[in-house]
Design a protein around this motif. Structure first.
Motif, mmCIF file in Angstrom:
data_model
loop_
_atom_site.group_PDB
_atom_site.id
_atom_site.type_symbol
_atom_site.label_atom_id
_atom_site.label_comp_id
_atom_site.label_asym_id
_atom_site.label_seq_id
_atom_site.Cartn_x
_atom_site.Cartn_y
_atom_site.Cartn_z
ATOM 1 N N GLN A 1 0.852 -1.183 0.000
ATOM 2 C CA GLN A 1 0.000 0.000 0.000
ATOM 3 C C GLN A 1 0.889 1.234 0.000
ATOM 4 O OE1 GLN A 1 -3.370 1.700 3.005
ATOM 5 N NE2 GLN A 1 -1.258 1.593 3.667
ATOM 6 N N LEU B 1 0.934 5.372 0.579
ATOM 7 C CA LEU B 1 0.161 6.496 1.128
ATOM 8 C C LEU B 1 0.896 7.798 0.866
ATOM 9 C CD1 LEU B 1 -0.843 5.217 4.716
ATOM 10 C CD2 LEU B 1 -2.280 5.321 2.672
ATOM 11 N N TYR C 1 0.765 11.765 2.201
ATOM 12 C CA TYR C 1 0.212 12.734 3.163
ATOM 13 C C TYR C 1 0.604 14.137 2.716
ATOM 14 C CZ TYR C 1 0.386 8.698 6.493
ATOM 15 O OH TYR C 1 0.269 7.492 7.124
ATOM 16 N N TYR D 1 -2.344 10.069 10.341
ATOM 17 C CA TYR D 1 -3.014 8.777 10.509
ATOM 18 C C TYR D 1 -3.077 8.580 12.018
ATOM 19 C CZ TYR D 1 -4.132 3.959 8.989
ATOM 20 O OH TYR D 1 -4.734 2.757 8.712
ATOM 21 N N HIS E 1 -3.658 3.753 15.943
ATOM 22 C CA HIS E 1 -4.538 2.600 15.709
ATOM 23 C C HIS E 1 -3.703 1.336 15.838
ATOM 24 C CE1 HIS E 1 -2.566 3.595 11.914
ATOM 25 N NE2 HIS E 1 -2.520 2.281 11.737
ATOM 26 N N ASP F 1 -2.900 -2.323 13.766
ATOM 27 C CA ASP F 1 -3.059 -2.830 12.407
ATOM 28 C C ASP F 1 -3.772 -4.176 12.379
ATOM 29 O OD1 ASP F 1 -1.960 -0.628 11.245
ATOM 30 O OD2 ASP F 1 -0.029 -1.553 10.756
ATOM 31 N N VAL G 1 6.588 -0.345 7.555
ATOM 32 C CA VAL G 1 6.316 0.959 6.925
ATOM 33 C C VAL G 1 7.630 1.461 6.323
ATOM 34 C CG1 VAL G 1 5.524 3.339 7.269
ATOM 35 C CG2 VAL G 1 4.469 1.476 8.589
ATOM 36 N N THR H 1 6.408 8.256 12.511
ATOM 37 C CA THR H 1 5.525 7.158 12.928
ATOM 38 C C THR H 1 5.680 7.040 14.438
ATOM 39 O OG1 THR H 1 5.899 6.060 10.820
ATOM 40 C CG2 THR H 1 4.966 4.726 12.594
ATOM 41 N N HIS I 1 0.016 2.595 17.108
ATOM 42 C CA HIS I 1 0.962 3.440 16.364
ATOM 43 C C HIS I 1 0.175 4.378 15.465
ATOM 44 C CE1 HIS I 1 -0.170 0.335 13.613
ATOM 45 N NE2 HIS I 1 0.248 1.111 12.616
ATOM 46 N N GLY I 2 0.784 5.476 15.089
ATOM 47 C CA GLY I 2 0.097 6.442 14.221
ATOM 48 C C GLY I 2 1.101 7.164 13.350
ATOM 49 N N GLY I 3 0.544 7.917 12.397
ATOM 50 C CA GLY I 3 1.384 8.787 11.564
ATOM 51 C C GLY I 3 1.138 10.212 12.036
ATOM 52 N N LYS J 1 4.587 13.642 2.696
ATOM 53 C CA LYS J 1 5.172 12.377 3.157
ATOM 54 C C LYS J 1 4.636 11.246 2.290
ATOM 55 C CE LYS J 1 4.804 9.281 7.198
ATOM 56 N NZ LYS J 1 4.031 9.099 8.450
ATOM 57 N N VAL K 1 4.780 6.968 2.040
ATOM 58 C CA VAL K 1 5.217 5.694 2.624
ATOM 59 C C VAL K 1 4.635 4.542 1.812
ATOM 60 C CG1 VAL K 1 5.340 6.575 5.016
ATOM 61 C CG2 VAL K 1 3.253 5.430 4.235
ATOM 62 N N THR L 1 3.433 0.631 2.796
ATOM 63 C CA THR L 1 3.217 -0.277 3.926
ATOM 64 C C THR L 1 3.027 -1.700 3.416
ATOM 65 O OG1 THR L 1 2.146 1.472 5.192
ATOM 66 C CG2 THR L 1 1.744 -0.771 5.917
ATOM 67 N N TRP M 1 1.743 -5.255 4.946
ATOM 68 C CA TRP M 1 1.151 -5.973 6.075
ATOM 69 C C TRP M 1 1.338 -7.467 5.869
ATOM 70 C CZ3 TRP M 1 -2.510 -1.892 4.601
ATOM 71 C CH2 TRP M 1 -2.544 -0.845 5.534
#
Ligand code: PD2
Ligand code: ZN
Length: 282
Positions: free
Chosen positions: A176, A178, A180, A186, A189, A191, A215, A227, A259-261, A269, A271, A273, A275
Motif C-alpha cells: 500500500q 500512502l 500525506y 493517521y 490505531h 493494524d 512501513v 511514525t 501506532h500512528g502517523g 510524506k 510511505v 506499507t 502488512w
C-alpha cells in the motif's frame, strides 16, 4: 517417507532425490513434508542440506516463527539481503520494533512513488461492523494498493522484504502506498483486526490475522510525519529509504503496537506499507 523421525536420514535423502528427479517442484516437496508433520523451517533446512543446488523460491519459504522476525540477533549491524546491505538502526523487544536503514535505494523510492501516483485516491479504512472500506477522518492521506508481484519493481521489493523478515511473499498483502499532504495524519490505531468487531470474521477468511507491519519511507518530509508508538513514547522519523517494522503475536492491546502517523507539518510524506498475514493471503 518415514513420517515420525524428523531427521535427515538416508531414507529422507533418497526420498527427496526421487521426488526432485521425478520433476516435483521444491514447494510441492516442502508441502508434502509439512503434511507429514515436519515444521516448515525444519523441512526447508533438510531440503537445503540434502539438495544445496535446488533453488527454493522465496515465495515458498516457510516461516520458522509464528510472527515475522528479522535476523538481528547478536547485535548485527548490517543484514545482507541478496547483496543489498540493510542497516539495523534500532531494535526494541516489547513492543517488537526494528528500524532499518537503507532498505530501499533513493531510485527505488522515487520509482515506487511514480508507479503509485496516477492511482492515488482518498484512503479508506475497514468499517468494523461489516469489514468493508470507507473514507475516514482519522486517516487524511491519499493511498492505493499494488497487486502482489504487479511489476518488476514491486517483485524486487517484495522479495527483499520476504528475505529480510523471513516471511513468504504469498503471506503478505499487496503493497500500500500512502501520500500525506501538509496537515494530513493517521491517528493512532492497531493494524490487527479486532476480534470483537463483527466484520472481522469475514476479513480473516483471507489469510488470517495480520501479524506484522513494515512501513517504508519513500521520502523525507520537511517537518513532521514521524511514525509514533504512543504506548512506549517512541517516535520514528520518516527518512527516505528507511523502514520501521513491528510485529504482534496476538490481536491485543497488550502487544503495545498502537501506532500512528503524526501530522505532516511542512512538505509531504510518502510511505509504502507491507502488512504480513499469519497464512497465505490470496
Ligand atoms: O505513515 C505512517 O507513518 C503510518 C502510521 C501508522 C502508516 C501506518 N500506520 C499504516 O500504514 O498502517
Ligand atoms: Zn498502521
Amino acid at each position: 517417507m518415514n513420517t515420525y523421525a524428523h531427521q535427515i536420514t538416508d531414507e529422507l535423502r533418497s526420498w527427496l532425490r526421487a521426488q526432485l528427479d521425478a520433476g516435483c517442484r521444491p514447494d510441492d516437496v516442502l508441502a508434502a513434508m509439512r503434511t507429514s508433520g515436519w515444521s516448515g523451517a525444519a523441512a526447508l533446512h533438510a531440503l537445503r542440506e540434502v539438495m544445496p543446488d535446488v533453488e527454493v523460491p522465496v515465495e515458498v519459504l516457510p516461516p520458522g516463527s509464528p510472527v515475522p522476525e528479522p535476523a538481528v540477533g547478536d547485535g548485527v549491524a548490517v543484514i545482507d539481503v541478496d547483496g543489498h546491505p540493510v542497516r539495523v538502526l534500532l531494535t526494541m523487544k516489547s513492543p517488537r520494533v526494528v528500524l532499518f536503514g537503507g532498505l530501499l535505494t533513493d531510485e527505488e523510492c522515487d520509482a515506487l512513488v511514480e508507479e503509485a501516483r496516477p492511482r492515488l485516491a482518498r484512503s479508506e479504512t475497514v468499517v468494523n461492523a461489516t469489514g468493508a472500506s470507507e473514507v475516514n477522518a482519522a486517516r487524511t492521506s491519499d493511498g492505493m494498493f499494488f497487486l502482489r508481484g504487479e511489476s518488476p519493481l514491486i517483485q524486487r521489493i517484495e522479495n527483499r522484504v520476504a528475505k529480510l523478515l523471513a516471511w513468504p511473499v504469498k503471506w503478505g498483502e499487496g503493497l500500500q502506498v500512502l501520500h500525506y499532504r501538509p496537515g494530513a495524519e493517521y491517528k493512532p490505531h492497531h493494524d490487527y483486526f479486532d476480534p470483537a468487531h463483527s466484520g472481522t470474521e469475514a476479513v480473516l477468511k483471507r489469510g488470517g490475522q495480520r501479524v506484522g507491519t513494515l512501513v517504508m519511507y519513500l521520502n523525507t518530509p520537511e517537518r513532521g510525519g514521524a511514525t509514533t508508538f504512543p504506548d512506549v513514547a517512541l517516535d520514528v522519523a520518516a527518512i527516505k529509504g528507511n523502514a520501521v517494522f513491528f510485529s504482534y503475536d496476538k490481536p491485543h492491546v497488550n502487544t503495545r503496537t498502537l501506532h500512528g502517523g503524526a501530522p505532516v507539518v511542512a512538505g509531504t510524506k510518502w510511505v509504502a506499507t507491507k502488512w504480513l498475514r499469519e497464512r497465505e493471503f490470496n
